[in-house]
Design a protein around this motif. Sequence first.
Motif, PDB file in Angstrom:
ATOM      1  N   GLY A  18      36.485  63.405   9.405  1.00  0.00           N
ATOM      2  CA  GLY A  18      37.691  64.040   8.875  1.00  0.00           C
ATOM      3  C   GLY A  18      38.601  64.610   9.948  1.00  0.00           C
ATOM      4  N   MET A  19      38.071  64.818  11.147  1.00  0.00           N
ATOM      5  CA  MET A  19      38.872  65.389  12.236  1.00  0.00           C
ATOM      6  C   MET A  19      39.537  64.325  13.105  1.00  0.00           C
ATOM      7  SD  MET A  19      36.520  68.490  13.529  1.00  0.00           S
ATOM      8  CE  MET A  19      35.930  69.745  12.414  1.00  0.00           C
ATOM      9  N   ILE A  20      39.380  63.063  12.764  1.00  0.00           N
ATOM     10  CA  ILE A  20      39.984  61.975  13.548  1.00  0.00           C
ATOM     11  C   ILE A  20      41.508  62.084  13.462  1.00  0.00           C
ATOM     12  CG2 ILE A  20      40.297  59.481  13.716  1.00  0.00           C
ATOM     13  CD1 ILE A  20      37.435  59.182  12.666  1.00  0.00           C
ATOM     14  N   PRO A  21      42.178  62.200  14.613  1.00  0.00           N
ATOM     15  CA  PRO A  21      43.639  62.404  14.609  1.00  0.00           C
ATOM     16  C   PRO A  21      44.444  61.103  14.591  1.00  0.00           C
ATOM     17  CG  PRO A  21      42.817  62.635  16.827  1.00  0.00           C
ATOM     18  CD  PRO A  21      41.618  62.368  15.946  1.00  0.00           C
ATOM     19  N   ILE A  22      44.237  60.303  13.581  1.00  0.00           N
ATOM     20  CA  ILE A  22      44.978  59.047  13.435  1.00  0.00           C
ATOM     21  C   ILE A  22      46.017  59.251  12.334  1.00  0.00           C
ATOM     22  CG2 ILE A  22      44.844  56.609  12.809  1.00  0.00           C
ATOM     23  CD1 ILE A  22      41.966  56.620  13.834  1.00  0.00           C
ATOM     24  N   PRO A  23      47.287  58.940  12.614  1.00  0.00           N
ATOM     25  CA  PRO A  23      48.316  59.108  11.575  1.00  0.00           C
ATOM     26  C   PRO A  23      47.957  58.344  10.301  1.00  0.00           C
ATOM     27  CG  PRO A  23      49.314  58.621  13.687  1.00  0.00           C
ATOM     28  CD  PRO A  23      47.829  58.438  13.854  1.00  0.00           C
ATOM     29  N   PHE A  24      48.153  58.978   9.200  1.00  0.00           N
ATOM     30  CA  PHE A  24      47.937  58.423   7.866  1.00  0.00           C
ATOM     31  C   PHE A  24      46.469  58.168   7.524  1.00  0.00           C
ATOM     32  CE2 PHE A  24      52.225  57.055   9.169  1.00  0.00           C
ATOM     33  CZ  PHE A  24      52.943  57.814   8.253  1.00  0.00           C
ATOM     34  N   PHE A  25      45.551  58.495   8.422  1.00  0.00           N
ATOM     35  CA  PHE A  25      44.121  58.337   8.133  1.00  0.00           C
ATOM     36  C   PHE A  25      43.709  59.255   6.985  1.00  0.00           C
ATOM     37  CE2 PHE A  25      39.643  59.538   8.874  1.00  0.00           C
ATOM     38  CZ  PHE A  25      39.065  58.294   8.694  1.00  0.00           C
ATOM     39  N   LEU A  28      43.684  57.967   3.420  1.00  0.00           N
ATOM     40  CA  LEU A  28      42.519  57.178   3.045  1.00  0.00           C
ATOM     41  C   LEU A  28      41.270  58.054   2.965  1.00  0.00           C
ATOM     42  CD1 LEU A  28      41.276  54.355   2.550  1.00  0.00           C
ATOM     43  CD2 LEU A  28      40.962  54.188   5.009  1.00  0.00           C
ATOM     44  N   TRP A  29      41.134  58.983   3.908  1.00  0.00           N
ATOM     45  CA  TRP A  29      39.922  59.785   3.988  1.00  0.00           C
ATOM     46  C   TRP A  29      39.848  60.860   2.895  1.00  0.00           C
ATOM     47  CZ3 TRP A  29      35.208  59.501   5.115  1.00  0.00           C
ATOM     48  CH2 TRP A  29      34.420  60.624   5.258  1.00  0.00           C
ATOM     49  N   ALA A  30      40.959  61.421   2.473  1.00  0.00           N
ATOM     50  CA  ALA A  30      40.942  62.507   1.492  1.00  0.00           C
ATOM     51  C   ALA A  30      40.233  62.111   0.187  1.00  0.00           C
ATOM     52  CB  ALA A  30      42.351  63.013   1.218  1.00  0.00           C
ATOM     53  N   PRO A  31      40.599  61.014  -0.462  1.00  0.00           N
ATOM     54  CA  PRO A  31      39.880  60.651  -1.682  1.00  0.00           C
ATOM     55  C   PRO A  31      38.434  60.232  -1.415  1.00  0.00           C
ATOM     56  CG  PRO A  31      41.563  59.013  -1.198  1.00  0.00           C
ATOM     57  CD  PRO A  31      41.747  60.134  -0.229  1.00  0.00           C
ATOM     58  N   THR A  32      38.212  59.621  -0.265  1.00  0.00           N
ATOM     59  CA  THR A  32      36.853  59.210   0.087  1.00  0.00           C
ATOM     60  C   THR A  32      35.964  60.431   0.285  1.00  0.00           C
ATOM     61  OG1 THR A  32      37.737  57.245   1.172  1.00  0.00           O
ATOM     62  CG2 THR A  32      35.472  57.865   1.714  1.00  0.00           C
ATOM     63  N   SER A  33      36.467  61.440   0.979  1.00  0.00           N
ATOM     64  CA  SER A  33      35.661  62.645   1.205  1.00  0.00           C
ATOM     65  C   SER A  33      35.385  63.377  -0.098  1.00  0.00           C
ATOM     66  CB  SER A  33      36.338  63.574   2.212  1.00  0.00           C
ATOM     67  OG  SER A  33      37.470  64.192   1.663  1.00  0.00           O
ATOM     68  N   GLY A  34      36.363  63.424  -0.984  1.00  0.00           N
ATOM     69  CA  GLY A  34      36.141  64.049  -2.284  1.00  0.00           C
ATOM     70  C   GLY A  34      35.060  63.337  -3.076  1.00  0.00           C
ATOM     71  N   TYR A  35      35.103  62.009  -3.057  1.00  0.00           N
ATOM     72  CA  TYR A  35      34.094  61.210  -3.756  1.00  0.00           C
ATOM     73  C   TYR A  35      32.709  61.421  -3.152  1.00  0.00           C
ATOM     74  CZ  TYR A  35      31.449  57.136  -5.254  1.00  0.00           C
ATOM     75  OH  TYR A  35      30.463  56.317  -5.752  1.00  0.00           O
ATOM     76  N   GLU A  56      41.661  69.841   1.251  1.00  0.00           N
ATOM     77  CA  GLU A  56      41.588  70.189   2.678  1.00  0.00           C
ATOM     78  C   GLU A  56      41.947  69.003   3.562  1.00  0.00           C
ATOM     79  OE1 GLU A  56      39.608  69.893   6.444  1.00  0.00           O
ATOM     80  OE2 GLU A  56      38.441  69.289   4.707  1.00  0.00           O
ATOM     81  N   GLU A  57      41.542  67.818   3.175  1.00  0.00           N
ATOM     82  CA  GLU A  57      41.819  66.631   3.983  1.00  0.00           C
ATOM     83  C   GLU A  57      43.251  66.126   3.825  1.00  0.00           C
ATOM     84  OE1 GLU A  57      40.138  65.316   6.346  1.00  0.00           O
ATOM     85  OE2 GLU A  57      38.298  66.437   6.056  1.00  0.00           O
ATOM     86  N   ILE A  58      43.856  66.331   2.684  1.00  0.00           N
ATOM     87  CA  ILE A  58      45.199  65.806   2.441  1.00  0.00           C
ATOM     88  C   ILE A  58      46.276  66.709   3.043  1.00  0.00           C
ATOM     89  CG2 ILE A  58      45.783  66.825   0.200  1.00  0.00           C
ATOM     90  CD1 ILE A  58      46.128  63.123   0.950  1.00  0.00           C
ATOM     91  N   ILE A  59      45.960  68.001   3.231  1.00  0.00           N
ATOM     92  CA  ILE A  59      46.926  68.938   3.817  1.00  0.00           C
ATOM     93  C   ILE A  59      46.931  68.761   5.341  1.00  0.00           C
ATOM     94  CG2 ILE A  59      47.472  71.383   4.197  1.00  0.00           C
ATOM     95  CD1 ILE A  59      46.240  71.964   1.473  1.00  0.00           C
ATOM     96  N   PRO A  60      48.091  68.527   5.912  1.00  0.00           N
ATOM     97  CA  PRO A  60      48.164  68.342   7.372  1.00  0.00           C
ATOM     98  C   PRO A  60      47.668  69.580   8.133  1.00  0.00           C
ATOM     99  CG  PRO A  60      50.220  67.687   6.321  1.00  0.00           C
ATOM    100  CD  PRO A  60      49.383  68.353   5.268  1.00  0.00           C
ATOM    101  N   PHE A  61      46.997  69.348   9.226  1.00  0.00           N
ATOM    102  CA  PHE A  61      46.515  70.373  10.162  1.00  0.00           C
ATOM    103  C   PHE A  61      45.419  71.277   9.599  1.00  0.00           C
ATOM    104  CE2 PHE A  61      51.039  69.549  11.143  1.00  0.00           C
ATOM    105  CZ  PHE A  61      50.844  68.827  12.311  1.00  0.00           C
ATOM    106  N   SER A  62      44.775  70.887   8.513  1.00  0.00           N
ATOM    107  CA  SER A  62      43.648  71.678   7.990  1.00  0.00           C
ATOM    108  C   SER A  62      42.328  70.938   8.193  1.00  0.00           C
ATOM    109  CB  SER A  62      43.848  71.995   6.503  1.00  0.00           C
ATOM    110  OG  SER A  62      43.817  70.808   5.746  1.00  0.00           O
ATOM    111  N   ASP A  63      42.359  69.878   8.979  1.00  0.00           N
ATOM    112  CA  ASP A  63      41.181  69.029   9.182  1.00  0.00           C
ATOM    113  C   ASP A  63      40.062  69.712   9.959  1.00  0.00           C
ATOM    114  OD1 ASP A  63      42.519  67.081   7.860  1.00  0.00           O
ATOM    115  OD2 ASP A  63      43.120  66.000   9.653  1.00  0.00           O
TER     116      ASP A  63
END
Length: 89
Positions: A18-25, A28-35, A56-63
């Motif tokens: 979840g901390m990977i700093p790739i734009p727009f990642f 994809l990761w937010a729904p996956t992490s929730g699941y 937490e994952e969908i909000i920018p800079f809260s990773d």
Amino acid sequence: MSKNYKKLALSIAFDAIGMIPIPFFDLLWAPTSGYLMTKMYKGKEGKIAGIISFIEEIIPFSDFIPTFTIMWFYTYVFHKKEDDKIIEL
């Protein structure tokens, strides 16, 4: 290694992903992490944690918040839950 500690290792790995700093990642990761959170932790607590993880994952800079690891401590340290299944995919 008990299943609890395997789940802790997996939680730390998911938090690191979840901390990977790739734009727009995060899109994809937010729904996956929730699941994944709802699969790792069953019941009402798992559903609530899944929603929190998604937000937490969908909000920018809260990773930087280790949501999976916090949930592990909540489940196995503060509530002393016994071993359960690691993930049922």
